[in-house]
Write a protein that holds these residues in place. Structure first.
Motif, PDB file in Angstrom:
ATOM      1  N   LYS A  84     108.235  15.783 -14.647  1.00  0.00           N
ATOM      2  CA  LYS A  84     107.932  15.658 -13.223  1.00  0.00           C
ATOM      3  C   LYS A  84     108.606  14.461 -12.555  1.00  0.00           C
ATOM      4  CE  LYS A  84     103.751  17.857 -11.595  1.00  0.00           C
ATOM      5  NZ  LYS A  84     102.337  17.888 -11.900  1.00  0.00           N
ATOM      6  N   ASN A  85     108.580  13.343 -13.249  1.00  0.00           N
ATOM      7  CA  ASN A  85     109.104  12.119 -12.625  1.00  0.00           C
ATOM      8  C   ASN A  85     110.611  11.934 -12.820  1.00  0.00           C
ATOM      9  OD1 ASN A  85     108.481  11.911 -15.299  1.00  0.00           O
ATOM     10  ND2 ASN A  85     107.834   9.758 -15.199  1.00  0.00           N
ATOM     11  N   ALA A  86     111.307  12.942 -13.322  1.00  0.00           N
ATOM     12  CA  ALA A  86     112.763  12.852 -13.482  1.00  0.00           C
ATOM     13  C   ALA A  86     113.413  12.684 -12.111  1.00  0.00           C
ATOM     14  CB  ALA A  86     113.291  14.117 -14.157  1.00  0.00           C
ATOM     15  N   HIS A  87     114.281  11.699 -11.989  1.00  0.00           N
ATOM     16  CA  HIS A  87     114.896  11.445 -10.686  1.00  0.00           C
ATOM     17  C   HIS A  87     116.386  11.105 -10.783  1.00  0.00           C
ATOM     18  CE1 HIS A  87     114.817  10.563  -6.440  1.00  0.00           C
ATOM     19  NE2 HIS A  87     115.404   9.410  -6.667  1.00  0.00           N
ATOM     20  N   TRP A  88     116.766  10.336 -11.803  1.00  0.00           N
ATOM     21  CA  TRP A  88     118.164   9.936 -11.977  1.00  0.00           C
ATOM     22  C   TRP A  88     118.715  10.512 -13.276  1.00  0.00           C
ATOM     23  CZ3 TRP A  88     121.076   7.187  -8.507  1.00  0.00           C
ATOM     24  CH2 TRP A  88     120.375   6.598  -7.435  1.00  0.00           C
ATOM     25  N   ILE A  89     120.019  10.780 -13.257  1.00  0.00           N
ATOM     26  CA  ILE A  89     120.652  11.256 -14.483  1.00  0.00           C
ATOM     27  C   ILE A  89     121.867  10.388 -14.779  1.00  0.00           C
ATOM     28  CG2 ILE A  89     121.590  13.275 -15.672  1.00  0.00           C
ATOM     29  CD1 ILE A  89     119.917  14.967 -14.114  1.00  0.00           C
ATOM     30  N   GLY A  90     121.889   9.845 -15.973  1.00  0.00           N
ATOM     31  CA  GLY A  90     123.010   9.002 -16.385  1.00  0.00           C
ATOM     32  C   GLY A  90     123.941   9.789 -17.297  1.00  0.00           C
ATOM     33  N   PHE A  91     125.242   9.579 -17.121  1.00  0.00           N
ATOM     34  CA  PHE A  91     126.249  10.285 -17.929  1.00  0.00           C
ATOM     35  C   PHE A  91     127.115   9.261 -18.638  1.00  0.00           C
ATOM     36  CE2 PHE A  91     125.174  12.903 -14.278  1.00  0.00           C
ATOM     37  CZ  PHE A  91     124.944  14.137 -14.845  1.00  0.00           C
ATOM     38  N   ASN A  92     127.282   9.440 -19.924  1.00  0.00           N
ATOM     39  CA  ASN A  92     128.140   8.522 -20.669  1.00  0.00           C
ATOM     40  C   ASN A  92     129.109   9.320 -21.539  1.00  0.00           C
ATOM     41  OD1 ASN A  92     129.199   6.147 -21.648  1.00  0.00           O
ATOM     42  ND2 ASN A  92     127.532   5.764 -23.095  1.00  0.00           N
ATOM     43  N   GLY A  93     130.304   8.786 -21.680  1.00  0.00           N
ATOM     44  CA  GLY A  93     131.312   9.432 -22.511  1.00  0.00           C
ATOM     45  C   GLY A  93     131.655   8.553 -23.703  1.00  0.00           C
ATOM     46  N   LEU A  94     132.673   8.958 -24.444  1.00  0.00           N
ATOM     47  CA  LEU A  94     132.951   8.278 -25.709  1.00  0.00           C
ATOM     48  C   LEU A  94     133.910   7.097 -25.614  1.00  0.00           C
ATOM     49  CD1 LEU A  94     133.231  11.262 -28.230  1.00  0.00           C
ATOM     50  CD2 LEU A  94     131.329   9.677 -27.924  1.00  0.00           C
ATOM     51  N   ARG A 133     127.780   6.601 -15.542  1.00  0.00           N
ATOM     52  CA  ARG A 133     127.576   6.954 -14.125  1.00  0.00           C
ATOM     53  C   ARG A 133     126.157   7.457 -13.964  1.00  0.00           C
ATOM     54  NH1 ARG A 133     130.778   4.383 -11.444  1.00  0.00           N
ATOM     55  NH2 ARG A 133     130.545   5.756  -9.669  1.00  0.00           N
ATOM     56  N   GLU A 134     125.561   7.145 -12.836  1.00  0.00           N
ATOM     57  CA  GLU A 134     124.217   7.613 -12.537  1.00  0.00           C
ATOM     58  C   GLU A 134     124.239   8.403 -11.242  1.00  0.00           C
ATOM     59  OE1 GLU A 134     120.769   4.639 -13.883  1.00  0.00           O
ATOM     60  OE2 GLU A 134     122.261   3.762 -12.580  1.00  0.00           O
ATOM     61  N   LEU A 135     123.617   9.556 -11.271  1.00  0.00           N
ATOM     62  CA  LEU A 135     123.544  10.371 -10.060  1.00  0.00           C
ATOM     63  C   LEU A 135     122.091  10.755  -9.826  1.00  0.00           C
ATOM     64  CD1 LEU A 135     126.622  12.612 -10.801  1.00  0.00           C
ATOM     65  CD2 LEU A 135     126.462  10.939  -8.970  1.00  0.00           C
ATOM     66  N   GLU A 136     121.758  10.914  -8.552  1.00  0.00           N
ATOM     67  CA  GLU A 136     120.406  11.353  -8.239  1.00  0.00           C
ATOM     68  C   GLU A 136     120.330  12.847  -8.457  1.00  0.00           C
ATOM     69  OE1 GLU A 136     119.724   9.219  -4.368  1.00  0.00           O
ATOM     70  OE2 GLU A 136     117.641   9.469  -5.029  1.00  0.00           O
ATOM     71  N   LEU A 137     119.203  13.278  -8.957  1.00  0.00           N
ATOM     72  CA  LEU A 137     119.005  14.695  -9.233  1.00  0.00           C
ATOM     73  C   LEU A 137     119.307  15.545  -7.999  1.00  0.00           C
ATOM     74  CD1 LEU A 137     118.163  16.198 -11.706  1.00  0.00           C
ATOM     75  CD2 LEU A 137     115.785  16.001 -11.008  1.00  0.00           C
ATOM     76  N   THR A 138     118.972  15.026  -6.831  1.00  0.00           N
ATOM     77  CA  THR A 138     119.182  15.774  -5.586  1.00  0.00           C
ATOM     78  C   THR A 138     120.659  16.006  -5.292  1.00  0.00           C
ATOM     79  OG1 THR A 138     119.000  13.659  -4.475  1.00  0.00           O
ATOM     80  CG2 THR A 138     117.050  15.073  -4.438  1.00  0.00           C
ATOM     81  N   GLU A 139     121.544  15.205  -5.899  1.00  0.00           N
ATOM     82  CA  GLU A 139     122.977  15.362  -5.636  1.00  0.00           C
ATOM     83  C   GLU A 139     123.592  16.471  -6.481  1.00  0.00           C
ATOM     84  OE1 GLU A 139     125.335  11.474  -4.987  1.00  0.00           O
ATOM     85  OE2 GLU A 139     123.745  10.955  -6.391  1.00  0.00           O
ATOM     86  N   LEU A 140     122.860  16.900  -7.494  1.00  0.00           N
ATOM     87  CA  LEU A 140     123.458  17.801  -8.476  1.00  0.00           C
ATOM     88  C   LEU A 140     123.117  19.258  -8.180  1.00  0.00           C
ATOM     89  CD1 LEU A 140     122.562  15.574 -11.515  1.00  0.00           C
ATOM     90  CD2 LEU A 140     124.809  15.815 -10.474  1.00  0.00           C
TER      91      LEU A 140
END
Lengths: 398, 102
Positions: free
Chosen positions: A169-179, A192-199
């Motif tokens: 429920k409280n998920a709001h941000w998503i972080g992406f990392n590569g190698l 990189r961090e994106l807001e769930l609403t942007e995706l």
């Protein structure tokens, strides 16, 4: 008399000093006609090469006569020095964790077989593309216009992966990392961090580019594809997706790829904006791929000017071309076969009747009616981001 | 307007990878100016990035180079000593400066 002369000179001198110190920052055409390196990088043709570690490769302008950019001409931009030079596909996984119902560890095979496979043609562009348009020179690589490309990306919707993991429920941000890794342990990762609403559903985790594996230098085996967004968040060699409730303060989010948070997104070297924001959506832009700068063109010959135009996904409505320094504009013919995130190809036939210097200018207008401005009207910014001036190519009619 | 095209064809797993052995990223000998402080620059900067990354920033004022080196120390955690920082900034401004202090 002498004294008066002295005062006069000093007034002039101080004005000159003031003049330079209070320079507003100017914007002009970016660099053009850089030479290709003699050395080709893996899976690439020789490109304009700014650095080998990390690799920074720019495509020549001639590439931008076509709506799809070939994989071996697609620009390359990494941030950290240590890029894996081999990926074992049997053990490679994308981890999804954080505020999810169940952690996932997805192999490439699962990605290709267990989820709906989708394709999107999308333009990708570095936020600093055309940075060489800004004076005073801003920090960062002085790119010409080739830190961009457009490919058909194939993969799986990010939302399908997140649904499978189940967002809490409280998920709001998503972080992406590569190698990619730094030389020092303490150096921040390029997360990189994106807001769930942007995706939205157009965001995909892609394993294929133009029907082939992604080249290593473009993020093999998997990269994030965010149609309409500048490429800083299109994380390469994607390995970790972490769901959080709060924004985590990170160097590459807080300090890099940001622009003045005001209406014009401009500032001056002496009065930097106090508030900044991430660069996110791409502004409407066009680049002429042919003819090339300083080319000789025969009098009375039929020239076909070709180029590409794109924006953040609203779509291109028109591309206008001027041959009289922008006094009058004519509509170019468009080819739009790949959807609204893709490059629109434009072409414009012209017969030069006067000898001497001739300038072709291209101006794209998107479906919101937003059009490109002349370079001089684009405000300077300290990071040299988001240049999108009317493109100008000068040729000689002989 | 086509949005995302659903792939209906069955996935055929490719047996052959385009690259199946470790790739090698070439080394490019960027022509960097020799001069006082070069050794210190080489020792401190080359660990993380090529000379190309430096010289392709364009000619810059002293303050720019000062801030860049600070960024490497503060944000990228490069272990550059105070003494070395001064030598590196002097070198960069002398060889890749635009003559202006700021």
């Amino acid at each position: 008399m002498q004294r008066r002369e002295f005062f006069k000179t000093s007034i002039v001198a101080s004005a000159a000093i003031l003049g330079t110190n209070l320079s507003a920052g100017t914007t002009h055409q970016p660099k053009i006609g850089q030479t290709l390196s003699k050395m080709a990088f893996p899976e690439k043709r020789p490109m304009i090469t700014y650095s080998d570690r990390p690799p920074l490769l720019e495509a020549p302008r001639s590439v931008f006569t076509r709506g799809i950019t070939e994989n071996d001409e697609f620009y390359v931009r990494w941030h950290l020095p240590d890029i894996p030079t081999y990926i074992d596909l049997d053990s490679y996984t994308i981890k999804i964790n954080g505020l999810v119902e169940k952690d996932l560890n997805i192999t490439l095979k699962e990605l290709k077989n267990d989820y709906e496979q989708v394709e999107v043609v999308a333009a990708m562009q570095c936020g600093g593309n055309s940075r060489s348009a800004f004076t005073p020179i801003t920090g960062g690589i002085q790119w010409g216009s080739g830190a961009m490309g457009c490919a058909k990306w194939k993969g799986v919707r990010l939302s399908d992966l997140l649904n499978k993991a189940g967002l809490k429920k409280n998920a709001h941000w998503i972080g992406f990392n590569g190698l990619e890794k730094a030389a020092y342990f303490k150096t921040p990762n390029f997360v990189r961090e994106l807001e769930l609403t942007e995706l939205d559903d157009h965001v995909i985790v892609a394993y294929q580019m133009n029907g082939e594996d992604l080249p290593y230098l473009n993020g093999f085996p998997i990269r994030l594809v965010l149609p309409g967004y500048y490429s800083d968040s299109w994380v390469k060699m994607l390995s970790d997706i972490t769901v959080t409730d709060k924004y985590k303060s990170l160097f590459f989010m807080d300090k890099a790829y940001r622009i003045a948070d005001n209406k014009t997104e401009g500032e001056t070297p002496d009065h930097l904006a106090s508030k900044t924001k991430p660069i996110t959506h791409m502004d409407v832009k066009s680049v002429i791929g042919y003819p090339e700068e300083n080319m000789k063109i025969y009098h009375n010959s039929e020239v076909v000017v070709r180029g590409v135009a794109f924006d953040d996904g609203h779509g291109i409505d028109k591309v206008m071309v001027s041959t009289d320094e922008g006094k009058t504009w004519d509509e170019a013919i468009l080819k739009q076969e790949n959807g609204r995130y893709a490059f629109t190809e434009f072409r414009f036939g012209y017969k030069p009747t006067k000898y001497g210097t001739l300038k072709f200018m291209a101006k794209a207008i998107n479906r919101l009616g937003v059009e490109q401005r002349f370079a001089k009207d684009i405000p300077w910014n300290r990071g040299g981001y988001k240049y999108n001036g009317i493109d100008v190519i000068t040729v000689e009619v002989v | 307007m086509k949005k995302i095209i659903l792939i209906t064809a069955l996935m055929v797993g490719s047996l052959f990878a385009q690259v199946d052995k470790p790739m090698e990223v070439p080394y490019i000998p960027y022509k960097i100016k020799m001069g006082e402080g070069f050794d210190t620059l080489q020792a401190n900067c080359l660990m993380c990035h090529s000379f190309g990354y430096i010289i392709n920033q364009g000619p810059q004022p002293r303050l720019f180079w000062d801030k860049k080196v600070d960024k490497m120390i503060t944000h990228f955690k490069a272990p550059i000593t105070k003494e070395d920082k001064k030598i590196v900034v002097d070198y960069l401004f002398h060889n890749y400066g635009n003559g202006k202090l700021k």
